[in-house]
Structure formats: structure tokens, C-alpha cells
Enzyme design. Structure first.
Site, PDB file in Angstrom:
ATOM      1  N   GLY A 107      78.400 -23.975   5.924  1.00 54.15           N
ATOM      2  CA  GLY A 107      77.361 -24.707   5.186  1.00 54.15           C
ATOM      3  C   GLY A 107      77.382 -25.256   3.880  1.00 54.15           C
ATOM      4  O   GLY A 107      76.896 -26.324   3.380  1.00 54.15           O
ATOM      5  N   GLU A 110      79.736 -28.006   3.890  1.00 52.84           N
ATOM      6  CA  GLU A 110      78.872 -29.225   4.479  1.00 52.84           C
ATOM      7  C   GLU A 110      77.865 -29.881   3.625  1.00 52.84           C
ATOM      8  O   GLU A 110      77.808 -30.988   3.452  1.00 52.84           O
ATOM      9  CB  GLU A 110      78.379 -28.599   5.859  1.00 52.84           C
ATOM     10  CG  GLU A 110      79.297 -28.393   6.894  1.00 52.84           C
ATOM     11  CD  GLU A 110      78.621 -27.541   8.038  1.00 52.84           C
ATOM     12  OE1 GLU A 110      78.714 -28.089   9.126  1.00 52.84           O
ATOM     13  OE2 GLU A 110      78.097 -26.782   7.782  1.00 52.84           O
ATOM     14  N   GLU A 130      84.179 -21.377  10.901  1.00 53.83           N
ATOM     15  CA  GLU A 130      83.277 -21.115  11.993  1.00 53.83           C
ATOM     16  C   GLU A 130      83.978 -20.721  13.347  1.00 53.83           C
ATOM     17  O   GLU A 130      83.559 -19.764  14.037  1.00 53.83           O
ATOM     18  CB  GLU A 130      82.174 -22.077  12.264  1.00 53.83           C
ATOM     19  CG  GLU A 130      81.112 -22.099  10.936  1.00 53.83           C
ATOM     20  CD  GLU A 130      81.483 -23.068   9.750  1.00 53.83           C
ATOM     21  OE1 GLU A 130      80.446 -23.367   9.224  1.00 53.83           O
ATOM     22  OE2 GLU A 130      82.849 -23.418   9.932  1.00 53.83           O
TER      23      GLU A 130
END
Length: 247
Positions: A107, A110, A130
Site C-alpha cells: 500500500g 500504491e 502481496e
């Protein structure tokens, strides 16, 4: 968890949740708050004062929710909240710069992918690993990385769960620049200062048209934005000065 300093047209958001800027609901809420507070600036620099830019989702949060169906449903909603916050950043009129001095994983990467510019230390570690956990980068990673670098590179990094350094990330197109660690802050500040000199209406229109390239209406949007900018006082002054100089 995220501090904000505004210096004229440049806002600097510093990710400051020890030790690695782990992301939870409170962190996402603060990010959205910071975006609102910085709305009057022209440029937003996202940086970290921790050892990582961001290591991604809070592992303690995952542990507390992983074992039950209700908890797993909460994790999906958490990913949805991350998607919304990152989309808000991406669509903002602010020109955003991710200054990545440490690891940007899951994240955290991201978040950087939602920024307009990414500049990193050539030793920083970046990845969407992930798949190693049987998961996927669900805060927009599969979409933004594919749009940015193409399907082949997205498959390499996401399916292969590969973590690369800043130099390789720049070669793959994940970053615009990779620089020596001791040059990173100055280069990011210099980029922000240069961008802050440009007319905000033009920057906003350019961002909208570039985003529209993902659809089919980008060409018409370019024409509409060109017409609007040609009629603006700022653009007319800049164009007249340029033409007079050329003459």
C-alpha cells in the site's frame, strides 16, 4: 501520523507514523484530511521521516481481522477506503510528488503510484509482494502499475512478487528519477519549486487530459481545455511575451 507544512504554493506532507508508516483506517483518514488542507497549494510533496516511505498495511490490523468472515469483510472495506483516498490524490488539482527515501511496499507503493511524479533514492526498495501471502495489491496497484509500466512489467512485479531497487524501478518506468540518497531531498524540492512556477490552470488541464488518455474522450477534452486556456488572461500574457521574445 502525517504532518503538513505549507510554504507558499508548495505543501509538504511528511509521513511520520513510527516505525515504518504502517497504514490503517486512521492513517487513511488523516491522508484525506491533509489533502483537503493542502487544496490551496499548487504542488504537494509526499515524503517520510521514518526508515520506510511506507511498508504498507498495518500487520497488527491484519492479524486482528484475518481469522473471521466479518474481519475479512472489514479488510475489503479497508482496501476500498485506500482506493478512494488514493483516487482523491490522483484526481486532485495538486501536482503531487512522491519523494521515496526508504522502502515503499504494498500500500505504500500504491500511494506513490497515485502521485504524478515519483523520485526515489537509487537504493530504496519498491515492490508489490502481496502474492507471496496469497493476496493481491488491492489499493489500485494492479491497475496503476499496469497503466504506468505495461502489462509485462506489471506481471513481472506483481505475479513474481519482485522487489526492486530505485535504479531498476526507474529503468522499468516505475519512477521518473532515481538519485543518490544524499541528493534526494534537494532534487524533490527543486522539482516542486519548478512546478510551482507554472500556471495552475494549465497544470490542472494537463492532468485531466493525460488521465483521459485511458478512455476515448481524451482528444475532445484536449480541444475543450485548449479553448479555455487560450481565453485566460494568464495564458494570453505568457504567449504574448513568448511571441515578442521570438520576434
Amino acid at each position: 501520523m502525517i504532518s503538513l507544512r505549507i510554504e507558499g504554493p508548495v505543501a509538504v506532507a511528511t509521513l511520520s507514523r513510527p516505525p515504518v508508516n504502517a497504514i490503517d483506517e486512521g492513517w487513511i483518514a488523516r491522508l484525506q484530511e491533509v489533502l483537503g488542507m493542502a487544496a490551496d497549494a499548487r504542488v504537494l510533496v509526499m515524503r517520510s521521516n521514518q526508515r520506510a516511505f511506507s511498508a504498507g498495511a498495518d500487520l497488527a490490523l491484519m492479524r486482528s481481522r484475518f481469522d473471521s468472515a466479518a474481519g475479512r469483510a472489514q479488510m475489503v472495506e479497508f482496501a476500498r477506503a485506500m482506493q478512494r483516498a488514493y483516487a482523491q490524490l490522483e484526481a486532485s488539482p495538486l501536482v503531487s510528488i512522491a519523494e521515496i527515501g526508504g522502502a515503499a511496499m504494498g500500500g505504500g507503493l500504491e500511494l506513490a503510484l497515485a502521485c504524478d511524479f515519483r523520485i526515489a533514492s537509487d537504493t530504496a526498495r519498491l515492490g508489490l509482494p502481496e502474492a507471496r501471502l496469497g493476496l493481491l495489491p488491492g489499493a489500485g496497484g494492479t491497475q496503476r502499475l499496469t497503466r504506468l509500466c505495461g502489462e509485462a512489467t506489471a506481471k513481472r512485479l506483481i505475479l513474481g512478487a519482485e522487489v526492486v531497487d530505485g535504479k531498476e524501478a526507474a529503468r522499468l518506468g516505475l519512477l521518473q528519477w532515481a538519485v543518490a540518497p544524499d541528493e534526494l531531498a534537494a532534487r524533490a524540492q527543486g522539482l516542486a519549486a519548478d512546478l510551482a512556477l507554472l500556471p495552475v490552470a494549465s497544470l490542472t488541464a494537463c492532468k485531466r487530459c493525460i488521465a483521459a488518455a485511458r478512455g476515448e474522450d481524451g482528444f475532445e477534452m484536449e480541444l475543450a481545455a485548449t479553448g479555455a486556456l487560450l481565453g485566460s488572461e494568464d495564458t494570453q500574457g505568457r504567449v504574448r511575451a513568448f511571441l515578442e521574445k521570438r520576434r
